[in-house]
Scaffold this active site. Structure first.
Site: not given
Length: 150
Positions: A45-46
């Site tokens: 996600g990051c």
């Protein structure tokens, strides 16, 4: 958790980036600043979020924005993350969580039924005078630039 809201004065933060260079709010006076907090460098996600911001970096620059990523990762991890994906913006290694706590994004989270304390993925858009213009807590990792550059 996040108590800062639109119209509040941004915290006068100070932190070191992946290269040990200091960054503070005053450095960005006269520019719009996007401070995006993410849980952990080089996780799916990051990575999606930071790559979306990277891919739209020229649009941010054209609109007088500076970008600053923040997580509690060590400088070495931030440096590897930045280098691996060629990010054109600094990543603060906020190991003591002073910036994270100043912005109020540290708190209880749930993942797969477990509760723990961690960073809540949140983005703050700060105007040229150090006032919070927007707080984005529902971050769409693959389309985050579009949430900011409306």
């Amino acid at each position: 958790m996040t108590t800062l809201k639109k119209g509040d004065k941004a915290p006068n933060f100070s932190g070191l980036d992946q290269d040990g260079k200091a960054h503070q709010l005053a450095d960005y006076r006269g520019k719009k600043l996007v401070v995006f907090f993410y849980p952990k460098a080089d996780t799916p996600g990051c990575t999606a979020e930071a790559c979306d911001l990277r891919d739209n970096f020229e649009r941010f620059k054209a609109n007088n924005y500076e970008l600053l990523g923040v997580s509690a990762d060590a400088q070495k991890a931030q440096a590897k993350f930045k280098e691996k994906y060629d990010f054109p913006f600094p990543l603060l290694a906020d190991e003591d969580k002073s910036v994270i706590q100043a912005f109020g994004v540290w708190g209880p989270k749930k993942f797969m039924g477990k509760e723990y304390d961690g960073i809540h993925r949140t983005t703050f858009v700060i105007d040229e005078n150090g006032i919070i213009d927007e707080v984005i807590s529902d971050v769409k990792t693959k389309a985050h630039a579009a949430q900011i550059l409306k």
